[in-house]
Design an enzyme around this catalytic site. Structure first.
Site, short mmCIF file in Angstrom:
data_model
loop_
_atom_site.label_atom_id
_atom_site.label_comp_id
_atom_site.label_asym_id
_atom_site.label_seq_id
_atom_site.Cartn_x
_atom_site.Cartn_y
_atom_site.Cartn_z
N HIS A 36 0.82 -1.22 0.00
CA HIS A 36 0.00 0.00 0.00
C HIS A 36 0.85 1.26 0.00
O HIS A 36 1.59 1.52 0.95
CB HIS A 36 -0.91 0.01 1.23
N ASP A 38 0.44 5.51 -1.09
CA ASP A 38 -0.53 6.56 -1.46
C ASP A 38 0.07 7.66 -2.32
O ASP A 38 -0.49 8.76 -2.37
CB ASP A 38 -1.13 7.18 -0.18
N GLU A 141 -8.92 1.50 -2.52
CA GLU A 141 -9.02 1.53 -1.06
C GLU A 141 -10.38 2.05 -0.61
O GLU A 141 -10.59 3.24 -0.44
CB GLU A 141 -7.91 2.40 -0.46
N HIS A 168 -13.14 1.78 3.63
CA HIS A 168 -12.14 2.66 4.24
C HIS A 168 -12.67 2.98 5.63
O HIS A 168 -13.25 2.09 6.26
CB HIS A 168 -11.88 3.90 3.35
N HIS A 214 -8.72 -1.84 7.45
CA HIS A 214 -9.81 -0.85 7.65
C HIS A 214 -11.18 -1.44 7.96
O HIS A 214 -12.12 -0.68 8.16
CB HIS A 214 -9.97 0.07 6.42
N HIS A 235 -2.37 -3.13 4.63
CA HIS A 235 -1.58 -2.22 5.49
C HIS A 235 -2.16 -2.18 6.90
O HIS A 235 -2.85 -1.26 7.27
CB HIS A 235 -1.43 -0.83 4.86
N ASP A 304 2.33 2.00 3.88
CA ASP A 304 1.43 3.16 3.92
C ASP A 304 2.20 4.47 3.68
O ASP A 304 1.78 5.54 4.14
CB ASP A 304 0.68 3.23 5.26
ZN LIG Z 1 -5.54 3.11 4.64
#
Ligand SMILES: [Zn+2]
Ligand SMILES: *[C@@H]1O[C@H](CO)[C@@H](O)[C@H](O)[C@H]1NC(C)=O
Ligand SMILES: *[C@@H]1O[C@H](CO)[C@@H](O)[C@H](O)[C@H]1NC(C)=O
Ligand SMILES: *[C@@H]1O[C@H](CO)[C@@H](O)[C@H](O)[C@H]1NC(C)=O
Ligand SMILES: *[C@@H]1O[C@H](CO)[C@@H](O)[C@H](O)[C@H]1NC(C)=O
Length: 410
Positions: A36, A38, A141, A168, A214, A235, A304
């Protein structure tokens, strides 16, 4: 003659280098596949996804945890890039924003073909390894990104989505998120609703990995029980070392072991130490713990990076991966265990998901009941009164009203 402490200090320094060298040797043929990252979200926030902006050049991009030199220094050979849109887009423009984040990932691959290879299969990852490129895959996600639609789920699959995080940090109409366990959200589906179960079955049929980062513990359990294929936590870290509901409790780790699933450890300080500060050695503690409870085959990395604001001392950006591997070697992880955590475990799970998929099987078709769809900006094409009458007192009234209305027109 040298005093012996001096000699020991020298031995210690050399030993440190030995582990680091060993880590690099291993990572040269088994680079890390991270679950993961971003960066796509940063590209949206910083440049509104305009990659031709000079400052957006990924060779020189500053102020992020991720850029091309850092990926190279970190021996990152596979990355699930997150196509993320926040929960406040739910019932609004979530699908559009998800498509745009998937598009920016594809454009990164096209713009830097010497660095990235966009792939969508385990064989594709192996091919990118051989070419020395960063295998680039898409993880979506948050279940809100499919807008409660199996058709959207399938369309995102065709565009390259290879995992979907079921929620999420908000419930969807069909799956509960982790904030239910921390008490800030109300349980709604008690895990997965009937429609949520059909989403899981469809993901199995398509060959999309199911991501349980999540989600609530009830959603974890329901999915681990229902899924025909192993799942991932893309993650998440260990709850027994840091009691944050984003982390995976030990009883679920046992199910992870039984299902040959995978936990890719999150480096966010708040999930590592439950405090603002954390360090690399505490991340290694999470890896040790998951290995102990779920087995070495259940361990992976989902840093992450570029999705969090605080990272451990020693793991400040993606270039630091070899230092973490050196720490695992220092802790007597075997070479096979380290290769497992780096890439082999993810490849095993992905291959099992591909093998369990079955495109000959009939797709899931039953739409979510109209009364479970949130939001006020929708049209309801396809939901005839007749097919939903028995679900819904509201539809009966609407049907009567429209009957009266048509009588008035006569
Ligand atoms: Zn996340
Ligand atoms: C990014 O910058 C590097 C180094 O300045 C340059 O060689 C490269 O062409 C640039 N890439 C793009 C896509 O603009
Ligand atoms: C990491 O943090 C822990 C907890 O604060 C501390 O005990 C440990 O000494 C630190 N380790 C290193 C290598 O700094
Ligand atoms: C599950 O645990 C067993 C026994 O500890 C172990 O042999 C096995 O490798 C574990 N499975 C995974 C996927 O790690
Ligand atoms: C690793 O193994 C060595 C040799 O067997 C042993 O001396 C050392 O204590 C072990 N270290 C850890 C952290 O278990």
């Amino acid at each position: 003659m040298c005093p012996s402490w001096w000699l020991w200090a020298l031995v210690a320094v050399c030993a440190a280098d030995v582990f680091r060298d060993e880590a690099e040797r291993i990572m040269r043929d088994t680079p890390v596949i991270d679950g993961h990252n971003d960066l796509p979200w940063q590209l949206l926030k910083m440049f509104n996804n305009q990659l031709q902006d000079k400052r957006a050049n990924l060779s020189t991009l500053a102020g992020t945890h991720t850029n091309i030199p850092k990926l190279r220094a970190g021996f990152v050979g596979g990355q699930f890039w997150s196509a993320y849109t926040p929960c406040d887009t739910q019932n609004k423009d979530a699908v559009r924003r998800t498509l745009e984040q998937m598009d920016v990932i594809h454009r990164v691959c096209d713009m830097y073909p010497e660095t990235f290879l966009c792939v969508s299969s385990s064989a594709g990852i192996r091919q990118a390894f051989q070419q020395g490129k960063v295998a680039s895959l898409i993880g979506v996600e948050g279940g809100h990104s499919i807008d409660s639609s199996l058709g959207v789920l399938r369309a995102l699959y065709h565009l390259g989505m290879r995992y979907l995080t079921l929620t999420h940090s908000c419930n969807t109409p069909w799956a509960d998120n982790w904030l239910v366990d921390s008490g800030s959200d109300k349980a709604q589906s008690e895990g997965l609703s009937l429609f949520g179960q059909s989403v899981v079955r469809e993901m199995n049929r398509l060959g999309v990995m199911i991501d349980l980062a999540h989600v609530s513990v009830a959603t974890m359990r329901a999915t681990l029980q229902l899924s025909k294929a192993p799942v991932i936590f893309s993650h998440s870290s260990a709850y027994s070392l840091c009691a944050n509901r984003r982390n995976v409790p030990d009883d679920v780790l046992l199910l992870v072991n039984q299902t040959r699933s995978l936990v890719m450890v999150n480096f966010y300080n708040d999930y590592v130490s439950c405090a603002r500060e954390a360090n690399l050695s505490q991340v290694a503690d999470h890896l040790d713990h998951i290995r102990k409870v779920a087995g070495a085959g259940a361990v992976g990395f989902g840093g992450d990076f570029d999705g969090v604001t605080r990272l451990p001392t020693g793991l400040e950006d993606v270039s630091k991966y070899p230092d973490l591997i050196a720490e695992l070697l220092r802790r007597n992880w075997t070479e096979a265990e380290v290769r497992g955590a780096l890439a082999d475990n993810l490849l095993r799970v992905f291959e099992a998901v591909e093998q369990a998929s079955n495109h000959q099987q009939a797709p899931e078709e039953e739409p979510i009941p109209l009364d479970q769809l949130g939001g006020s900006c929708r049209t309801h094409y396809g939901y005839s009164e007749a097919s939903t009458l028995h679900h819904q007192p509201g539809a009966l009234l609407a049907a009567l009203a429209s009957l009266l209305f048509s009588l008035c027109l006569l």
